[in-house]
Design a protein around this motif. Structure first.
Motif, PDB file in Angstrom:
ATOM      1  N   THR A  67      15.292   2.157   2.595  1.00 11.85           N
ATOM      2  CA  THR A  67      15.555   2.978   1.541  1.00 11.85           C
ATOM      3  C   THR A  67      14.331   4.279   1.686  1.00 11.85           C
ATOM      4  N   PRO A  68      15.106   5.467   1.851  1.00  8.24           N
ATOM      5  CA  PRO A  68      14.300   6.645   1.911  1.00  8.24           C
ATOM      6  C   PRO A  68      13.291   6.703   0.774  1.00  8.24           C
ATOM      7  N   TYR A  69      11.869   7.346   1.265  1.00  5.54           N
ATOM      8  CA  TYR A  69      10.682   7.411   0.006  1.00  5.54           C
ATOM      9  C   TYR A  69      10.232   9.033   0.560  1.00  5.54           C
ATOM     10  N   ARG A  70       9.534   9.572  -0.410  1.00  4.30           N
ATOM     11  CA  ARG A  70       8.757  10.643  -0.443  1.00  4.30           C
ATOM     12  C   ARG A  70       7.682  10.553   0.252  1.00  4.30           C
ATOM     13  N   GLU A  71       7.406  11.144   1.549  1.00  2.00           N
ATOM     14  CA  GLU A  71       6.268  11.015   2.212  1.00  2.00           C
ATOM     15  C   GLU A  71       4.921  11.707   1.793  1.00  2.00           C
ATOM     16  N   ASN A  72       3.987  11.130   1.784  1.00  2.00           N
ATOM     17  CA  ASN A  72       2.425  11.990   1.659  1.00  2.00           C
ATOM     18  C   ASN A  72       1.792  11.821   2.714  1.00  2.00           C
ATOM     19  N   SER A  73       0.456  12.213   2.806  1.00  2.00           N
ATOM     20  CA  SER A  73      -0.407  12.380   3.879  1.00  2.00           C
ATOM     21  C   SER A  73      -1.235  11.123   3.845  1.00  2.00           C
ATOM     22  N   THR A  74      -1.484  10.308   2.729  1.00  2.00           N
ATOM     23  CA  THR A  74      -2.262   9.124   2.637  1.00  2.00           C
ATOM     24  C   THR A  74      -1.288   8.084   3.341  1.00  2.00           C
ATOM     25  N   ILE A  75       0.037   8.209   2.911  1.00  4.73           N
ATOM     26  CA  ILE A  75       1.063   7.083   3.890  1.00  4.73           C
ATOM     27  C   ILE A  75       1.051   7.526   5.243  1.00  4.73           C
TER      28      ILE A  75
ATOM     29  N   ALA B 233       0.808  -1.113  -0.133  1.00  2.00           N
ATOM     30  CA  ALA B 233       0.058   0.060  -0.013  1.00  2.00           C
ATOM     31  C   ALA B 233       0.676   1.237  -0.053  1.00  2.00           C
ATOM     32  N   VAL B 234       1.857   1.353   0.736  1.00  2.09           N
ATOM     33  CA  VAL B 234       2.917   2.552   0.736  1.00  2.09           C
ATOM     34  C   VAL B 234       3.490   2.621  -0.697  1.00  2.09           C
ATOM     35  N   LYS B 235       4.105   1.609  -1.088  1.00  2.00           N
ATOM     36  CA  LYS B 235       4.553   1.664  -2.354  1.00  2.00           C
ATOM     37  C   LYS B 235       3.931   1.968  -3.485  1.00  2.00           C
TER      38      LYS B 235
ATOM     39  N   ILE C  22      15.286  -5.829   6.336  1.00  2.00           N
ATOM     40  CA  ILE C  22      16.339  -5.754   7.352  1.00  2.00           C
ATOM     41  C   ILE C  22      16.973  -7.414   7.593  1.00  2.00           C
ATOM     42  N   PRO C  23      18.236  -7.663   8.057  1.00  3.46           N
ATOM     43  CA  PRO C  23      18.538  -9.062   8.546  1.00  3.46           C
ATOM     44  C   PRO C  23      17.505  -9.514   9.608  1.00  3.46           C
ATOM     45  N   GLY C  24      16.915 -10.652   9.652  1.00  5.50           N
ATOM     46  CA  GLY C  24      16.234 -11.083  10.448  1.00  5.50           C
ATOM     47  C   GLY C  24      16.641 -11.379  11.991  1.00  5.50           C
ATOM     48  N   ASP C  25      18.107 -11.475  11.895  1.00  9.31           N
ATOM     49  CA  ASP C  25      18.613 -11.486  13.257  1.00  9.31           C
ATOM     50  C   ASP C  25      19.210  -9.991  13.791  1.00  9.31           C
ATOM     51  N   LEU C  26      19.047  -9.065  12.927  1.00 10.70           N
ATOM     52  CA  LEU C  26      19.512  -7.835  13.471  1.00 10.70           C
ATOM     53  C   LEU C  26      19.055  -7.413  14.817  1.00 10.70           C
ATOM     54  N   GLN C  27      20.069  -6.926  15.512  1.00  8.24           N
ATOM     55  CA  GLN C  27      19.500  -6.420  16.831  1.00  8.24           C
ATOM     56  C   GLN C  27      19.723  -5.014  16.989  1.00  8.24           C
ATOM     57  N   ILE C  28      18.616  -4.306  16.988  1.00 10.50           N
ATOM     58  CA  ILE C  28      18.507  -3.012  16.877  1.00 10.50           C
ATOM     59  C   ILE C  28      18.745  -2.190  18.189  1.00 10.50           C
ATOM     60  N   GLU C  29      19.892  -1.750  18.550  1.00  7.79           N
ATOM     61  CA  GLU C  29      20.477  -1.151  19.260  1.00  7.79           C
ATOM     62  C   GLU C  29      20.180   0.217  19.524  1.00  7.79           C
TER      63      GLU C  29
ATOM     64  N   ILE D  93       9.414  -0.672   7.987  1.00  4.77           N
ATOM     65  CA  ILE D  93       8.750   0.746   7.580  1.00  4.77           C
ATOM     66  C   ILE D  93       9.040   1.668   8.698  1.00  4.77           C
ATOM     67  N   LEU D  94       9.825   2.734   8.383  1.00  5.33           N
ATOM     68  CA  LEU D  94      10.454   3.711   9.472  1.00  5.33           C
ATOM     69  C   LEU D  94       9.694   5.019   9.288  1.00  5.33           C
ATOM     70  N   VAL D  95       8.975   5.370  10.502  1.00  4.06           N
ATOM     71  CA  VAL D  95       8.383   6.618  10.693  1.00  4.06           C
ATOM     72  C   VAL D  95       9.394   7.666  11.813  1.00  4.06           C
ATOM     73  N   TRP D  96       9.683   8.643  11.219  1.00  6.54           N
ATOM     74  CA  TRP D  96      10.837   9.344  12.096  1.00  6.54           C
ATOM     75  C   TRP D  96      10.313  10.932  12.053  1.00  6.54           C
ATOM     76  N   LYS D  97      10.124  11.069  13.425  1.00  9.21           N
ATOM     77  CA  LYS D  97       9.883  12.299  14.175  1.00  9.21           C
ATOM     78  C   LYS D  97       8.322  12.814  13.400  1.00  9.21           C
ATOM     79  N   GLY D  98       7.533  11.746  13.228  1.00 12.73           N
ATOM     80  CA  GLY D  98       6.041  11.923  12.957  1.00 12.73           C
ATOM     81  C   GLY D  98       5.822  11.924  11.368  1.00 12.73           C
ATOM     82  N   SER D  99       7.006  11.517  10.530  1.00 15.01           N
ATOM     83  CA  SER D  99       6.746  11.562   9.180  1.00 15.01           C
ATOM     84  C   SER D  99       7.416  10.227   8.660  1.00 15.01           C
ATOM     85  N   PHE D 100       6.792   9.706   7.628  1.00 14.87           N
ATOM     86  CA  PHE D 100       7.276   8.534   6.732  1.00 14.87           C
ATOM     87  C   PHE D 100       8.681   8.800   6.524  1.00 14.87           C
ATOM     88  N   TYR D 101       9.754   8.084   6.714  1.00 10.32           N
ATOM     89  CA  TYR D 101      11.024   8.107   6.284  1.00 10.32           C
ATOM     90  C   TYR D 101      11.303   7.231   5.078  1.00 10.32           C
TER      91      TYR D 101
END
Length: 464
Positions: free
Chosen positions: A429-437, A260-262, A412-419, A399-407
């Protein structure tokens, strides 16, 4: 098995809003011998556009005294029912005839064969498969072009040639109930449909020059694409697909949400011809901050442009103004220094909030300390990641939302430890944000909290 070769002339390109001006039906036995023939002009009960009159030679005067379709519906139905409906680009003719018969109380339900698709399989290698060009290449007499009778005669001869040369039984295989052959647009290779996966993703319809004319999302790409062409819709979009789609491509996305985002980003990027929703321009607004000549920090609302840094962003001017008004009240900022109009903040409100900065009665450093607190609040908008299954077993979607906006998003690797949150900004990959997303992602996060990794403001500050 008997075949009904059909050709019609119409007032337009899709059945829901156009009428039939002429119809020709020739009934063939299983050997391809003509058994019966019916042909008639039809009063479409609407004006025939000038360009169609020029193309077909059928004028409004010619059909004025012609029978309405309801007067010939019973005979047409008897000729077609229990026979295989055959036409060049069959879905076009079938949609019109079925629609007109249904209006008259007859429900047509027959097998279909498309002589365009069959010709590509049985007589491959031709530069064009339009009826005129194909007949010319094969030496088939095609007189009285763009009239139902003349085109039907040519299609009969072509179909007889297909019957004779069908050594691999393409006709028989196309008539099987499980075959998608006649449901597909006439110009789309079946091989492209067969390669579509049963997974979430986006799919693209391309025209004859390769340009993308439609983007769609799907929980199951194969089923969704099939649904576009497996019904007998008489609407504009279905008929345009049938005539203009030549190729199908796709991209797997891991989850329905990613699809849907894509889809939304691709519609905004490509502006495809046949996508109706989400095709509107979105200006981005935000709150800006700068220091004036007297040393006071000032806030205001402005539209985003390249190179301009906004403290936050909104898709509507009113949203940005409402946020600024809230900050003015909460931190007792001067409405005038924040460009708040007098219509919204009268003198009484101004006296209540302002401590004299606009008249230099409050020192800049004292006033600015409250402005910096307001700015800090703007920077503390929620940041989170939506982590779910990936395409492959050893990865996850993110899917990353950064400071209130879609980034952005990615895998990501399945075993990635997010520190630290910054790790995800490096992975996706950065994408252009819009209100729908943005609205979609916040609603999803609220509905599925177990799939959300939230980041505290302190962590975000450390990640810069």
């Amino acid at each position: 098995m008997q075949y009904a070769i059909v050709d019609i002339e119409t007032t337009g390109s899709y059945a829901a809003a156009s009428g039939i001006t002429e119809i020709s039906i020739q009934v063939l036995d299983e050997e391809g011998i003509v058994m019966d023939r019916f042909e008639s002009l039809v009063n479409p009960v609407q004006q025939i556009p000038g360009y169609i009159q020029a193309l077909t030679g059928i004028s409004n005067e010619m059909v004025e005294q012609a029978p309405l379709f309801e007067a010939i519906a019973a005979e047409v139905y008897q000729l077609l029912q229990d026979r295989v409906f055959v036409a060049h680009s069959v879905n076009f003719d079938y949609s019109f005839v079925k629609s007109q018969l249904s209006y008259c109380g007859y429900e047509l339900d027959t097998h279909k064969l498309c002589t365009v698709r069959l010709s590509r399989k049985i007589l491959p290698g031709h530069a064009s498969y339009s009826l005129g060009r194909l007949c010319e290449a094969l030496g088939i007499t095609h007189s009285n072009k763009h009239r139902a009778g003349g085109d039907a005669d040519a299609t009969v001869t072509l179909f007889q040639l297909l019957l004779k040369n069908d050594t691999e039984q393409h006709i028989l295989r196309s008539l099987k109930r499980t075959s998608k052959e006649q449901a597909l647009p006439p110009n789309v290779p079946r091989s492209e449909f067969e390669q579509l996966p049963y997974t979430p993703g986006v799919y693209y319809f391309h025209d004859d020059k390769g340009k993308i004319v439609y983007v769609g999302k799907a929980k199951n790409i194969r089923y969704r694409v099939s649904s576009h062409f497996s019904n007998n819709s008489t609407g504009r979009q279905k008929q345009n697909f049938m005539r203009h789609v030549y190729h199908i491509s796709y991209e797997e996305c891991g989850t329905e949400l990613m699809a849907a985002v894509k889809e939304s980003t691709e519609i905004k990027r490509l502006w495809p011809r046949f996508n109706a929703s989400q095709k509107r321009r979105e200006d981005l607004y935000g709150i800006i901050s700068y220091e004036d000549q007297n040393g006071y920090l000032r806030l205001g609302v402005d539209k985003t442009v390249r190179g301009k840094v906004l403290l936050n962003s909104f898709h509507h001017m009113e949203g940005a103004k409402a946020s600024l008004r809230q900050l003015v009240q909460e931190y007792e900022l001067c409405p005038r220094l924040c460009f708040i109009g007098e219509a919204l903040y009268d003198e009484k409100m101004h006296r209540l909030l302002c401590r004299g900065a606009c008249e230099k009665r409050e020192a800049p450093d004292v006033y600015n300390s409250r402005v910096l607190q307001a700015v800090a609040q703007l920077e503390n908008l929620p940041s989170f990641a939506i982590v779910d299954k990936g395409i492959h077993h050893d990865e996850k979607s993110c899917i990353l939302v950064w400071k209130g906006s879609f980034y952005g998003m990615g895998f990501i690797p399945g075993d990635l430890q997010i520190e630290r949150p910054e790790q995800l900004r490096e992975e996706v990959t950065p994408y252009r944000e819009n209100s729908t997303i943005t609205n979609m992602l916040f609603a999803y996060a609220k509905r599925y909290p177990s799939k959300i990794i939230r980041f505290e403001p302190a962590n975000l500050a450390e990640s810069h």
